[in-house]
Enzyme design. Structure first.
Site, PDB file in Angstrom:
ATOM      1  N   CYS A 170       0.832  -1.205   0.000  1.00  0.00           N
ATOM      2  CA  CYS A 170       0.000   0.000   0.000  1.00  0.00           C
ATOM      3  C   CYS A 170       0.866   1.254   0.000  1.00  0.00           C
ATOM      4  O   CYS A 170       0.564   2.226  -0.697  1.00  0.00           O
ATOM      5  CB  CYS A 170      -0.935   0.002   1.206  1.00  0.00           C
ATOM      6  SG  CYS A 170      -2.173  -1.313   1.146  1.00  0.00           S
ATOM      7  N   ASP A 171       1.938   1.228   0.766  1.00  0.00           N
ATOM      8  CA  ASP A 171       2.839   2.371   0.811  1.00  0.00           C
ATOM      9  C   ASP A 171       3.405   2.666  -0.574  1.00  0.00           C
ATOM     10  O   ASP A 171       3.388   3.802  -1.033  1.00  0.00           O
ATOM     11  CB  ASP A 171       3.968   2.094   1.809  1.00  0.00           C
ATOM     12  CG  ASP A 171       4.914   3.268   1.942  1.00  0.00           C
ATOM     13  OD1 ASP A 171       4.453   4.396   2.200  1.00  0.00           O
ATOM     14  OD2 ASP A 171       6.139   3.049   1.787  1.00  0.00           O
TER      15      ASP A 171
END
Length: 172
Positions: free
Chosen positions: A70-71
């Protein structure tokens, strides 16, 4: 290096995988060409709101802002050209966790974060709720200025990235 996913159609018993383990999606299934459903999420000030504004909108759903995939995905999204009216990220993280992530990673103001943590209304009304985890599947949704779904990609393997460039080509 993470692979970019090809989109899936959720006729496969609404299943995705996480490192090969089958997960089930629940709720109503989004369809291209139809109006995006009215949903309620929390904004950063904990106010209930419908997250889909007027204008061309790119919606990214992520399981959690606190995972490496996600980062990476959010950092890629922050490089999106400003030609899009709205860029929205929705996760089952609390609004506090999203705000912390934005502060720690200098996420610009052109990306709005909304939380689906309280009652999972967004996940249930879009078919992106992962039953086993209480999180959202990783997806990209493009809505036009009339809130009609023009593009939908749900990654079949939760650790894969969606194809942001393909989604952007639907808008630009």
């Amino acid at each position: 290096m993470l692979k970019t996913s090809k989109s899936i159609h959720l006729q496969n018993n609404n299943q995705i995988t996480l490192e090969g383990n089958v997960l089930h999606l629940s709720g109503l299934t989004l369809k291209c060409g139809l109006l995006f459903p009215h949903t309620i999420v929390k904004d950063a000030t904990l106010h209930n709101m419908d997250p889909i504004p007027e204008g061309n909108t790119l919606i990214l759903t992520v399981p959690s802002v606190d995972t490496p995939v996600c980062d990476l995905q959010l950092k890629m999204l922050s490089k999106t050209p400003p030609l899009i009216d709205n860029i929205i990220v929705i996760s089952a993280d609390t609004a506090f966790a999203q705000k912390r992530y934005c502060n720690e990673n200098n996420v610009s103001g052109n990306i709005l974060f909304y939380s689906d943590a309280e009652n999972h209304d967004f996940g249930k009304k879009t078919g992106l709720q992962i039953l086993e985890l209480g999180l959202l599947a990783r997806s990209i949704i493009v809505c036009d200025k009339n809130k009609v779904v023009r593009y939908l990609q749900v990654v079949p393997e939760l650790t894969m990235l969606p194809d942001i460039d393909l989604a952007l080509s639907e808008i630009l």
